[in-house]
Motif scaffolding. Structure first.
Motif, PDB file in Angstrom:
ATOM      1  N   UNK A 108      63.470   2.292  65.101  1.00 53.11           N
ATOM      2  CA  UNK A 108      64.477   3.307  65.707  1.00 53.11           C
ATOM      3  C   UNK A 108      65.919   2.693  65.696  1.00 53.11           C
ATOM      4  N   UNK A 109      66.125   2.068  64.473  1.00 52.74           N
ATOM      5  CA  UNK A 109      67.563   1.545  64.470  1.00 52.74           C
ATOM      6  C   UNK A 109      68.407   2.118  63.283  1.00 52.74           C
ATOM      7  N   UNK A 121      69.645   4.617  54.224  1.00 52.09           N
ATOM      8  CA  UNK A 121      70.894   3.800  54.289  1.00 52.09           C
ATOM      9  C   UNK A 121      70.759   2.336  55.018  1.00 52.09           C
ATOM     10  N   UNK A 139      73.340  -2.855  65.683  1.00 51.44           N
ATOM     11  CA  UNK A 139      74.391  -4.155  65.834  1.00 51.44           C
ATOM     12  C   UNK A 139      73.959  -4.947  67.093  1.00 51.44           C
ATOM     13  N   UNK A 168      71.048   4.524  60.889  1.00 51.97           N
ATOM     14  CA  UNK A 168      72.687   3.962  60.994  1.00 51.97           C
ATOM     15  C   UNK A 168      73.308   4.910  61.488  1.00 51.97           C
ATOM     16  N   UNK A 169      72.582   6.254  61.830  1.00 48.44           N
ATOM     17  CA  UNK A 169      73.389   7.467  62.620  1.00 48.44           C
ATOM     18  C   UNK A 169      73.895   6.831  63.894  1.00 48.44           C
ATOM     19  N   UNK A 170      73.231   5.805  64.437  1.00 46.17           N
ATOM     20  CA  UNK A 170      73.599   5.264  65.623  1.00 46.17           C
ATOM     21  C   UNK A 170      73.859   3.753  65.659  1.00 46.17           C
ATOM     22  N   UNK A 171      74.656   3.449  64.921  1.00 39.68           N
ATOM     23  CA  UNK A 171      74.914   1.973  64.175  1.00 39.68           C
ATOM     24  C   UNK A 171      74.620   1.001  65.406  1.00 39.68           C
ATOM     25  N   UNK A 172      75.211   1.092  66.590  1.00 34.98           N
ATOM     26  CA  UNK A 172      75.314   0.223  67.845  1.00 34.98           C
ATOM     27  C   UNK A 172      73.773  -0.257  67.949  1.00 34.98           C
ATOM     28  N   UNK A 173      72.580   0.489  67.852  1.00 38.65           N
ATOM     29  CA  UNK A 173      71.332   0.232  68.045  1.00 38.65           C
ATOM     30  C   UNK A 173      71.117  -1.109  67.231  1.00 38.65           C
ATOM     31  N   UNK A 200      70.614  -1.164  53.107  1.00 39.42           N
ATOM     32  CA  UNK A 200      71.865  -1.865  52.757  1.00 39.42           C
ATOM     33  C   UNK A 200      72.738  -2.478  53.834  1.00 39.42           C
ATOM     34  N   UNK A 201      72.939  -1.866  54.962  1.00 38.01           N
ATOM     35  CA  UNK A 201      73.636  -2.226  56.146  1.00 38.01           C
ATOM     36  C   UNK A 201      72.910  -3.690  56.650  1.00 38.01           C
ATOM     37  N   UNK A 256      80.306   9.238  71.621  1.00 38.44           N
ATOM     38  CA  UNK A 256      80.974   8.790  70.272  1.00 38.44           C
ATOM     39  C   UNK A 256      81.107  10.034  69.384  1.00 38.44           C
ATOM     40  N   UNK A 269      64.546   9.584  55.094  1.00 36.97           N
ATOM     41  CA  UNK A 269      65.971  10.408  54.999  1.00 36.97           C
ATOM     42  C   UNK A 269      66.872   9.567  53.570  1.00 36.97           C
ATOM     43  N   UNK A 270      67.968   9.413  53.823  1.00 46.20           N
ATOM     44  CA  UNK A 270      68.802   8.920  52.771  1.00 46.20           C
ATOM     45  C   UNK A 270      68.580   7.246  52.818  1.00 46.20           C
ATOM     46  N   UNK A 281      71.565   2.214  74.898  1.00 45.31           N
ATOM     47  CA  UNK A 281      70.566   3.186  74.645  1.00 45.31           C
ATOM     48  C   UNK A 281      69.333   2.639  75.263  1.00 45.31           C
ATOM     49  N   UNK A 315      61.678   7.116  64.376  1.00 45.00           N
ATOM     50  CA  UNK A 315      60.322   7.201  64.795  1.00 45.00           C
ATOM     51  C   UNK A 315      59.297   7.488  63.833  1.00 45.00           C
TER      52      UNK A 315
END
Lengths: 222, 222, 222, 222, 222, 222, 222, 222
Positions: free
Chosen positions: C122-123, C153, C132, C125-130, C156-157, A17, C150-151, A2, C97
């Motif tokens: 901007x990390x 999430x 990780x 969970x929809x793009x979890x690699x950011x 938790x992660x 992905x 949003x939700x 990214x 953002x």
């Protein structure tokens, strides 16, 4: 992989992905922020879709992107065209005239993602014959997006008439006990018909996105 | 065409119209009512699926139907087997051990409807590596059903990892602010990932039903 | 001991009692009221922090206080600098953002209270690699503030990846089923990960305040 | 690395990653499932903590684990002792006699995680002098867990009296407008005192877990 | 007996029946409608009280009534003075500076109804010593009106300190989980202290009205 | 001054501070806990009141306290009698037969606190003449407690008929849209009549307690 | 049979099917859309009714339709007159001055549909004698529409006084616990009086529509 | 005129006032209380209707009243028959087999009140042809009671097909997002079809009562 713009990390791997490049949710971002992210995405993927773009922001974006498209009713802004057209068809039904902006968002999203689309408007259940006149025709769809405000009864009836998956979209059109869309949302979730799932209030984009993924599966499985 | 049993009208046209025979929602019906309806459906279609059947009712039903199947965890009762097996696969993921009954309902429903199914259990986001160890494997699914209680974060993460439609199922597993499933339900609806839709709390059946319709489209479109 | 201004009682003992001087919540107070209270606090403690200050009020405040600072995105107004810098670090993560204003409020508050801070934006969970890609780096934090709309999430992660306390901040970014932040708030409270607590919607200030108290404990215990 | 028991994936890396081995949430799991998971964890880590264990399940567990402990009021089951004792102290305050089960869950969790703990019970705000008699003493805590049902006013008052982080736990003790704990939960989130965060209704475990992480930071930072 | 103005029936018997003439709720009525009703009431009773009057409407009303009074913070408009002064005192406490408009509405209402009043502002529980410095003094009240926003904890604490009835008024001051006042409202209703009742959000008028009736009873009983 | 029983701190100063000894809320406490606290209170004050006592617990309590009283409909347990009888009268009205347990709790509480009481039952607004037949008589009350389930309309009508303070008690009698009492609770709070305040659902005790404090003021003021 | 305007399908069969031509809900439609639909309806049926028309849209509509009528308080726009006048009378009661717009919407709708109508305003229950002065007169109605905001108690009282069906209309007049009309809505639904049904918040139109259908039945049955 | 039984006031004027004698709501009353009230009503009016009577209470009641009737599915107990039969017909439609108890309560109530009734069961919208097969026949009703659980879409569709008033009854049949009937209740209130009103969840009695009043008007008007 990214790219980090500080306020945003542009996710270049998303197409790899998830099948589609990142799509920008325009609300709560400035025109400048959208432009910066969109430039990166256009550079990489040759196209971009932005949802919930006000007319003011759209004016700025149209200056920044030469070959762009803006639709004020649905607040969709886009650059580029789909590379391929999937076999099959996404049919978008809406219950009332006031549900049109959400239905249009669904239509334009599915189209940008490579789907053939078709719209049937103002077929709410208070005049059921309008819907029934399309009864045979509904069976020509591969997947149906059904948009409804008020009590949101349309998706249940449609789901009981077709062999195809139905994605229901409640809208914020209504008042009082309608609770800004929460009532049709909950109603659709507890509907008696089998074969239907639900997305967020006014989320025509999300329904169309999933519809496109379904067509994609249908085109890849063999 | 339907047959009127007085308390119920058995809808014989449903298969013709929607692709599958009527399925019986077992809750709120007596064992006797279920038996009467199921007999008619088996007579006509050679098979039947009943959801939410308690162990007590199941005992009565097993006596009435010779060649039947009952699964006590998922409370699924069925007679008959699918005629054909679709190409493609429905993958059912669940977040925690307590979500298993709902995941099993989804698995057995999809199977009865003619789908190949696969289960990946206990991959909730608190230990993300469990999910990530399946990362490549997730791409082998045609459609994913993702079951989660608590805050219901799993479907968002999964949707961001795959090219396939995701159907999210919130469960009633949790307490307090979980509001008997309302919290993950609303959370899934407002998720940031694109390509996902939602069904009612604990509705493993409904998610699987739509998943099967998606495989059906994929097998018919060419 | 406090000073009574009629409309307000300035609590001079608060630093003695709770470790920090009184902080002013700017919403619902006039610029004049804020100025009067802030003057008393600056006189006594040499510094003051005011949250939720609109640009209009900030203009008035900047005139009243020579050596002051205003940040329009986070609506933080402050006079003075921290006396000491705690060992350890407060890391502020945000999902999208649009969550930036809340993340910035957290950053500036923690800084004013004497903490070293770091932002990762901007990390979601929809793009979890950011997220990780920061996996190892997260472990360098002493305490983490995780901001998500949003939700919701993300916390938790994150909590499942670190040894440190996580303070989750839901934001009002979203629509429909998001219920102006209530949905991520309830979701975070019912999250499956251990080691996390939650503050009010958009309350970046409150999360940072507690984070600073944690660093303070860490610096005092020996 | 995890071990797959089919219905559950035992997360052996959790200690490495988050500082503590996996803890088992007992509700919604059978005694057999708990035993299987707990055996794996005891084998690997020499200890285990299980929350929300009914007396029935506890009887089965006590047979399976020789050197175990069960506390029926808090429904905590545990095997093993903490390896080290952190410097500092977790103080657990509760508002009323009926809040004791939740307070005890917090106490036993923090203890099992290696904290020194102390309990102050029945200091609800209706008789403020009971709390004020501990005023000086409260300052000896490193972190405070404050448990309250009804309107949940205790954490606000405590937070205004101490220099330490306060973790508030609403309880389901109350009736009518108390909404099974939702009212004190929301009240604590919107409290006027700075330095406090909140966990789920009746989640004594979660509050203690975060308190222990805070002591851990305090013991590691130097 | 009442007079019918078409859009309104002016209830002349109300003083006879309930002890006070009709009071006009200004919101949702035009300045013209208020004027017409108020004229009738002034004609009959020599005085009138109007609540929730915007500055615009007040300007019109001041022209229509020579000897009138308007207070812009509390939006109270009145004509005339109380005939008698009750023995005893209504004490109005408020938690924060932003609760002042509601506290002022209570003060002015009670005064207009013939009560001696006293205000103690900004004594919220986050700095409990401010309240405790009035501890003895609180006992001089005959009845207390306690106004609080945020989590609304002040009335519980006050009720536990006095022998007198407490009427609690939640305010709409707060954000997020505060739910525009619903959270303190519900909290006050479920409070652990005995001797307190509650009125609607921001209803300083209603609390003062009941407080005046209590003084009236106290002055009549012998 | 209080006595610490470990699980409870008996508040001996409460009578001094608030006019009445501590009253025990029976729900969520064991018979043994109640007995221990009650013994201390009887020892000190010669009397005790316990609310929400089940028949099972009452049997144990009756053994422990020789000269005690238990009323199974209202679940009130008491020891001792009021020392003095206030001048004035608390009138308790109830809307329907099913509201009796709450009305009885109010009656017995007020009586125990030294008030003369009177009950008027089954005067709900669906047959308004029943209430109107008491119209003159209502004016003989010093304070009125009005108990109603369903839509809770009775207190509004009563308040419009009397010169005295009305304390409204919503009950959990109803179904569906009644939301276990939340609907009449909110309705009473937003009632159009002036002079009324509200307590929690089914809280006959709380209403009577405040009513007694009002009589107390009326007896002390001179 | 319907005519498809693209954004709307005009339902010409509605009169045949439901007794009245389609009525246009004006909110969420542009003046242009309303004009196009209304023209079709006037062409076919010689009359049209449009609800919720803002003054701006009304100005455009008045230009398009020569012989039209607009009422700004109720926001009703209409063309044409009823062909016949039903025997019987629709009586519209309203509780307070601020409920007038909704009451007027009901009156004008019933009138347009061919009913004789009568209005009784400002008879809320806080001054019950105003209502009781109409007691005999109420019995002259064939059907009653009862409009009330605040706690919405009026319909219960009215229903208990008459032999006729009552249709209750909650209004959005109120604040705080009134929840924008949800509280009276739920209250009316759970009312103790028999013979009453409820329509949506502020839906004067819907109540009148049903009232007209009732008169129609009364005129046709013989 | 009423008779006071202490716990209840039997309203003998109700028939005179409202057209029918008092009807007893059986829930929350003991068999003994019901018997006492029913005896008075039978004595006066020669008949009585009791709703929500459990089988246990019914056994006691059958002993007390010689010529009585009990229906266990609908929990209706009655004595006596209607004196006259109205012209016209009440048609009761229900969506699913599980809605039968509520539909039966409506049927038996309307019958006892003197109406001709007719039932059409299991015509939910998921198989719309079942309903459409009755399309012509629906027009023979004078008034329709439409009972539906789940999302409650049936009344909207029916209302769009008929010239008669429709009274919609949501049921508590459903789960999850159905919120024990709140979802169909709110949905019916916000329905797009004109001519329909709504009663409380599971209130078959209330709908039938209003339907009977409508037939009564139709029989009296001439």
């Amino acid at each position: 992989m990214y790219e980090d713009l500080g306020f945003s990390k542009v996710d270049y791997d998303r197409e790899e992905r998830t099948g589609y490049p990142e799509i920008i949710y325009g609300e709560g971002k400035t025109a400048e922020q959208i432009t910066l992210i969109a430039e990166k995405l256009v550079e990489r993927h040759g196209k971009v879709l932005v949802t919930r773009v006000s007319e003011e922001k759209a004016a700025d974006l149209k200056e920044a992107f030469a070959d762009s498209f803006y639709h004020s009713v649905s607040r969709i802004f886009s650059v580029g065209k789909p590379e391929k057209l999937y076999r099959g068809k996404v049919m978008v039904l809406s219950a009332g005239t006031s549900d049109l902006p959400v239905a249009e968002e669904a239509l334009l999203t599915a189209q940008w993602m490579g789907c053939e689309v078709e719209a049937i408007n103002d077929v709410g259940v208070a005049g059921i014959d309008r819907l029934l006149s399309y009864r045979e025709y509904l069976q020509t769809a591969s997947v149906l997006v059904v948009v409804a405000g008020m009590e949101g009864a349309l998706p249940s009836v449609v789901t009981g008439l077709v062999k195809r998956p139905v994605i229901a979209v409640p809208t914020s059109v209504g008042y009082g006990a309608h609770l800004e869309g929460l009532t049709p949302l909950l109603g659709m979730l507890t509907a008696c018909a089998s074969g239907m799932s639900v997305v967020n209030i006014d989320n025509g984009f999300g329904a169309a996105y999933q519809a496109a993924l379904i067509l994609k599966v249908a085109n890849e499985e063999k």
